[in-house]
Design an enzyme around this catalytic site. Structure first.
Site, PDB file in Angstrom:
ATOM      1  N   CYS A 198       0.869  -1.180   0.000  1.00 27.14           N
ATOM      2  CA  CYS A 198       0.000   0.000   0.000  1.00 27.14           C
ATOM      3  C   CYS A 198       0.904   1.229   0.000  1.00 27.14           C
ATOM      4  O   CYS A 198       1.643   1.455   0.964  1.00 27.14           O
ATOM      5  CB  CYS A 198      -0.903  -0.017   1.230  1.00 27.14           C
ATOM      6  SG  CYS A 198      -1.949   1.452   1.392  1.00 27.14           S
ATOM      7  N   GLY A 199       0.855   2.014  -1.070  1.00 32.12           N
ATOM      8  CA  GLY A 199       1.759   3.148  -1.212  1.00 32.12           C
ATOM      9  C   GLY A 199       1.513   4.253  -0.200  1.00 32.12           C
ATOM     10  O   GLY A 199       2.431   4.740   0.462  1.00 32.12           O
TER      11      GLY A 199
ATOM     12  N   CYS B  24      -5.243   6.194  -3.605  1.00 32.93           N
ATOM     13  CA  CYS B  24      -4.567   4.894  -3.649  1.00 32.93           C
ATOM     14  C   CYS B  24      -3.159   5.146  -4.180  1.00 32.93           C
ATOM     15  O   CYS B  24      -2.990   5.536  -5.339  1.00 32.93           O
ATOM     16  CB  CYS B  24      -5.313   3.911  -4.534  1.00 32.93           C
ATOM     17  SG  CYS B  24      -4.473   2.320  -4.714  1.00 32.93           S
ATOM     18  N   GLY B  25      -2.151   4.932  -3.325  1.00 33.64           N
ATOM     19  CA  GLY B  25      -0.779   5.253  -3.708  1.00 33.64           C
ATOM     20  C   GLY B  25      -0.222   4.403  -4.828  1.00 33.64           C
ATOM     21  O   GLY B  25       0.356   4.915  -5.791  1.00 33.64           O
ATOM     22  N   THR B  26      -0.382   3.077  -4.717  1.00 32.12           N
ATOM     23  CA  THR B  26       0.087   2.217  -5.808  1.00 32.12           C
ATOM     24  C   THR B  26      -0.750   2.458  -7.059  1.00 32.12           C
ATOM     25  O   THR B  26      -0.276   2.269  -8.177  1.00 32.12           O
ATOM     26  CB  THR B  26       0.035   0.726  -5.406  1.00 32.12           C
ATOM     27  OG1 THR B  26      -1.288   0.384  -4.985  1.00 32.12           O
ATOM     28  CG2 THR B  26       1.047   0.412  -4.311  1.00 32.12           C
TER      29      THR B  26
END
Length: 263
Positions: free
Chosen positions: A74-75, A199-201
């Site tokens: 999770c980014g 959402c980082g990724t």
């Protein structure tokens, strides 16, 4: 048993963090994690993270999705746990930690609220119709969209995430609309099984996919707007591989407290 928790958010992606260096939490059950992440009966969050000791690293990141299952990278969670490590006094301005997809390096501002997190290199980007599919630590589906502000992201994302191709393992579904120098992105996340504020990724996947789509090479910086704020992704593309990928953005402590678990 009462445990101390901290609530962090990174561009609206929110997480419960626990300092588990003393091993106070031992393999929480799916039900325990889901209850903690429940926004009515628990603390509320898109996921739960445990910060643990690991030789050779500043710490280890253990991540659970809001549904209680142990998750992939999770980014924004990675950025928040870096801020948490600084808050705990484990790090100062740089760090090396281990997540489920391997080692990560990061830098954090002196104030402790802006984190630049290095992501894994990416070489493979495939197509599914007119969408792009790639793994940036978690699997992502990236589709160019118009009128994204009024798109039914929940139902369209749910349908793609649960179609015959992706249902078994799941995939995160990102819709991207060009805006100025960057993109507006909305994401349906597996594990949360809903749209999240960021959402980082996912925004990382969008930036790389759009560089491929637009045939951009060299050193690239892509600003991304999400429902919860603004992020930036910078990376190198030599035509064969995306490298030196950094996800940059805010990570802030919201509140802390104690909660009873295992009752």
């Amino acid at each position: 048993m009462n445990i101390k928790f901290y609530k962090y958010q990174g561009a609206g992606n929110d997480f419960i963090l626990i300092d588990n260096r003393e091993g106070i939490v031992n393999q929480p059950t799916k039900e325990e994690v889901a209850k903690l992440c429940d926004r009515r009966f628990g603390i509320g969050g898109d996921g739960l993270m445990l910060l643990e000791n690991l030789e050779g690293y500043d710490f280890k990141m253990v991540y659970y999705n809001a549904d209680g299952n142990e998750g992939s990278m999770c980014g924004n969670g990675g950025r928040c746990i870096v801020a948490f490590a600084k808050h705990l006094g484990i790090i100062y301005d740089t760090t090396k930690f281990l997540a489920t997809d391997g080692p990560h390096h990061a830098k954090i501002s002196e104030e402790g609220t802006w984190v630049s997190l290095q992501m894994i290199d990416v070489a493979d980007i495939s197509k599914d119709g007119d969408a792009y599919v790639l793994d940036t630590g978690s699997p992502h589906y990236v589709k160019i969209a118009t009128d994204l502000a009024i798109k039914d992201v929940y139902n369209e994302g749910y349908a793609i995430r649960n179609n015959a191709t992706y249902k078994a393992k799941g995939i995160n579904v990102n819709f991207a609309e060009k805006t100025g120098e960057g993109y507006f992105v909305r994401t349906f996340e597996r594990g949360v099984e809903n749209e999240t504020y960021a959402c980082g990724t996912g925004v990382t996947a969008v930036a790389l996919a759009m560089a491929k789509h637009n045939r951009q090479f060299g050193t690239i910086s892509t600003p991304i707007k999400v429902l919860g704020g603004n992020l930036n992704i910078r990376f190198d593309n030599d035509g064969e591989k995306f490298s030196n990928i950094f996800l940059e953005g805010p990570a802030e402590l919201v509140f802390d407290g104690e909660i009873e678990v295992g009752a």
